[in-house]
Scaffold this motif. Structure first.
Motif, PDB file in Angstrom:
ATOM      1  N   ARG A  34      44.269   4.922 -22.128  1.00  0.00           N
ATOM      2  CA  ARG A  34      43.002   5.421 -22.694  1.00  0.00           C
ATOM      3  C   ARG A  34      43.126   6.901 -23.009  1.00  0.00           C
ATOM      4  N   ILE A  35      42.531   7.271 -24.137  1.00  0.00           N
ATOM      5  CA  ILE A  35      42.469   8.680 -24.523  1.00  0.00           C
ATOM      6  C   ILE A  35      41.037   8.947 -24.978  1.00  0.00           C
ATOM      7  N   SER A  36      40.490  10.126 -24.588  1.00  0.00           N
ATOM      8  CA  SER A  36      39.080  10.388 -24.896  1.00  0.00           C
ATOM      9  C   SER A  36      38.893  11.729 -25.604  1.00  0.00           C
ATOM     10  N   SER A  37      37.855  11.750 -26.417  1.00  0.00           N
ATOM     11  CA  SER A  37      37.497  12.945 -27.172  1.00  0.00           C
ATOM     12  C   SER A  37      36.903  13.989 -26.228  1.00  0.00           C
ATOM     13  N   PRO A  38      36.757  15.211 -26.709  1.00  0.00           N
ATOM     14  CA  PRO A  38      35.949  16.178 -25.967  1.00  0.00           C
ATOM     15  C   PRO A  38      34.506  15.667 -25.911  1.00  0.00           C
ATOM     16  N   VAL A  39      33.683  16.294 -25.088  1.00  0.00           N
ATOM     17  CA  VAL A  39      32.266  15.916 -25.025  1.00  0.00           C
ATOM     18  C   VAL A  39      31.630  16.221 -26.375  1.00  0.00           C
ATOM     19  N   LEU A  40      30.907  15.242 -26.894  1.00  0.00           N
ATOM     20  CA  LEU A  40      30.221  15.388 -28.173  1.00  0.00           C
ATOM     21  C   LEU A  40      28.724  15.328 -27.934  1.00  0.00           C
ATOM     22  N   SER A  41      27.974  16.048 -28.745  1.00  0.00           N
ATOM     23  CA  SER A  41      26.536  16.088 -28.565  1.00  0.00           C
ATOM     24  C   SER A  41      25.831  16.064 -29.904  1.00  0.00           C
ATOM     25  N   ARG A  42      24.695  15.399 -29.946  1.00  0.00           N
ATOM     26  CA  ARG A  42      23.849  15.405 -31.141  1.00  0.00           C
ATOM     27  C   ARG A  42      22.756  16.457 -30.995  1.00  0.00           C
ATOM     28  N   ARG A  43      22.672  17.122 -29.837  1.00  0.00           N
ATOM     29  CA  ARG A  43      21.606  18.091 -29.589  1.00  0.00           C
ATOM     30  C   ARG A  43      22.134  19.513 -29.658  1.00  0.00           C
ATOM     31  N   SER A  44      21.262  20.419 -29.925  1.00  0.00           N
ATOM     32  CA  SER A  44      21.595  21.835 -29.904  1.00  0.00           C
ATOM     33  C   SER A  44      21.550  22.332 -28.470  1.00  0.00           C
ATOM     34  N   LYS A  45      22.464  23.197 -28.113  1.00  0.00           N
ATOM     35  CA  LYS A  45      22.489  23.794 -26.772  1.00  0.00           C
ATOM     36  C   LYS A  45      21.773  25.136 -26.722  1.00  0.00           C
ATOM     37  N   ASN A  46      21.243  25.603 -27.866  1.00  0.00           N
ATOM     38  CA  ASN A  46      20.659  26.940 -27.940  1.00  0.00           C
ATOM     39  C   ASN A  46      19.139  26.934 -27.883  1.00  0.00           C
ATOM     40  N   CYS A  47      18.540  26.039 -27.120  1.00  0.00           N
ATOM     41  CA  CYS A  47      17.079  25.920 -27.092  1.00  0.00           C
ATOM     42  C   CYS A  47      16.512  26.497 -25.800  1.00  0.00           C
ATOM     43  N   LYS A  48      17.041  27.617 -25.345  1.00  0.00           N
ATOM     44  CA  LYS A  48      16.664  28.124 -24.037  1.00  0.00           C
ATOM     45  C   LYS A  48      15.528  29.146 -24.073  1.00  0.00           C
ATOM     46  N   ASN A  68      45.327  15.319 -36.377  1.00  0.00           N
ATOM     47  CA  ASN A  68      46.387  14.552 -37.027  1.00  0.00           C
ATOM     48  C   ASN A  68      47.643  14.435 -36.155  1.00  0.00           C
ATOM     49  N   PHE A  69      47.583  14.983 -34.944  1.00  0.00           N
ATOM     50  CA  PHE A  69      48.664  14.887 -33.952  1.00  0.00           C
ATOM     51  C   PHE A  69      49.977  15.522 -34.396  1.00  0.00           C
ATOM     52  N   GLU A  70      49.947  16.363 -35.415  1.00  0.00           N
ATOM     53  CA  GLU A  70      51.200  16.974 -35.873  1.00  0.00           C
ATOM     54  C   GLU A  70      51.762  17.988 -34.872  1.00  0.00           C
ATOM     55  N   PHE A  71      50.909  18.564 -34.028  1.00  0.00           N
ATOM     56  CA  PHE A  71      51.397  19.563 -33.085  1.00  0.00           C
ATOM     57  C   PHE A  71      51.129  19.196 -31.632  1.00  0.00           C
ATOM     58  N   ASP A  72      50.009  18.503 -31.395  1.00  0.00           N
ATOM     59  CA  ASP A  72      49.638  18.151 -30.030  1.00  0.00           C
ATOM     60  C   ASP A  72      48.520  17.122 -30.072  1.00  0.00           C
ATOM     61  N   LEU A  73      47.863  16.907 -28.943  1.00  0.00           N
ATOM     62  CA  LEU A  73      46.757  15.950 -28.869  1.00  0.00           C
ATOM     63  C   LEU A  73      45.414  16.570 -29.250  1.00  0.00           C
ATOM     64  N   CYS A  74      45.441  17.789 -29.782  1.00  0.00           N
ATOM     65  CA  CYS A  74      44.209  18.530 -30.098  1.00  0.00           C
ATOM     66  C   CYS A  74      43.405  18.645 -28.798  1.00  0.00           C
ATOM     67  N   ASP A  75      42.140  18.331 -28.812  1.00  0.00           N
ATOM     68  CA  ASP A  75      41.351  18.397 -27.580  1.00  0.00           C
ATOM     69  C   ASP A  75      41.152  17.029 -26.951  1.00  0.00           C
ATOM     70  N   TRP A  76      41.882  16.028 -27.416  1.00  0.00           N
ATOM     71  CA  TRP A  76      41.788  14.692 -26.828  1.00  0.00           C
ATOM     72  C   TRP A  76      42.537  14.683 -25.505  1.00  0.00           C
ATOM     73  N   LYS A  77      42.001  13.966 -24.521  1.00  0.00           N
ATOM     74  CA  LYS A  77      42.568  13.960 -23.157  1.00  0.00           C
ATOM     75  C   LYS A  77      42.985  12.551 -22.750  1.00  0.00           C
ATOM     76  N   GLN A  78      44.128  12.488 -22.062  1.00  0.00           N
ATOM     77  CA  GLN A  78      44.572  11.226 -21.478  1.00  0.00           C
ATOM     78  C   GLN A  78      43.638  10.906 -20.317  1.00  0.00           C
ATOM     79  N   ASP A  79      43.205   9.665 -20.229  1.00  0.00           N
ATOM     80  CA  ASP A  79      42.317   9.232 -19.145  1.00  0.00           C
ATOM     81  C   ASP A  79      43.124   9.125 -17.855  1.00  0.00           C
TER      82      ASP A  79
END
Length: 179
Positions: free
Chosen positions: A64-78, A3-14
């Protein structure tokens, strides 16, 4: 949720754009310079991110501003202990819905464009939304479905219009697994 009340959260300026989105409040709004209040608190002291169509920005320049990396997959399949979890996770994700919900404000005679992209980590971009010109002097909401099975970012791109009266603002960016 951001909600940008304190900062950009994890969004990054391009780093490959012309200027940055600004975090701001509506403390003393002028006609054509942004919303009178943020969306979250509905107060002039509330925060949102913003670009405007005036000096020092030039027509056609992009922020441009971008989200953190998002994934639809699980990373715990090792290993073998996680195989059942991973199979269930793949089945659930195949039938789940992933969305970005957000509020936007685009107002003014010379307001430019807002483009929302889904960009894979392999740098393939797909346009999810393109809005150009005056959309009204109020906050509006959009919900966009995110698809694919590669890791990705969501990118918001604001493009400066052809004059000094115009503003684009974003607030309350939410990623949701429900539609």
């Amino acid at each position: 949720h951001c909600n940008f009340e304190f900062d950009l959260c994890d969004w990054k300026q391009d780093e490959n754009d012309d200027f940055d989105w600004n975090l701001r409040t509506s403390s003393i709004p002028r006609l054509g310079t942004g919303p009178a209040a943020d969306h979250t608190l509905q107060e002039p002291s509330g925060h949102y991110i913003f670009i405007k169509s005036s000096f020092p920005q030039l027509p056609g320049q992009k922020a441009r501003i971008s989200s953190p990396v998002l994934s639809r997959r699980s990373k715990n399949c090792k290993n073998v202990f996680h195989i059942t979890y991973c199979i269930l996770n793949v089945i659930i994700l195949a039938y789940s819905c992933l969305q970005i919900l957000f509020y936007y404000y685009m107002y003014g005679t010379h307001v430019g464009s807002l483009i929302v992209y889904q960009r894979t980590t392999a740098e393939h971009e797909k346009i999810l939304l393109l809005l150009t010109g005056n959309q009204g002097n109020f906050w509006q909401s959009k919900a966009l479905t995110l698809d694919g099975d590669e890791d990705f970012h969501v990118i918001f791109e604001g493009i400066v219009g052809k004059g000094s009266e115009g503003a684009i603002a974003l607030d309350d960016l939410t990623l949701s697994r429900e539609c």
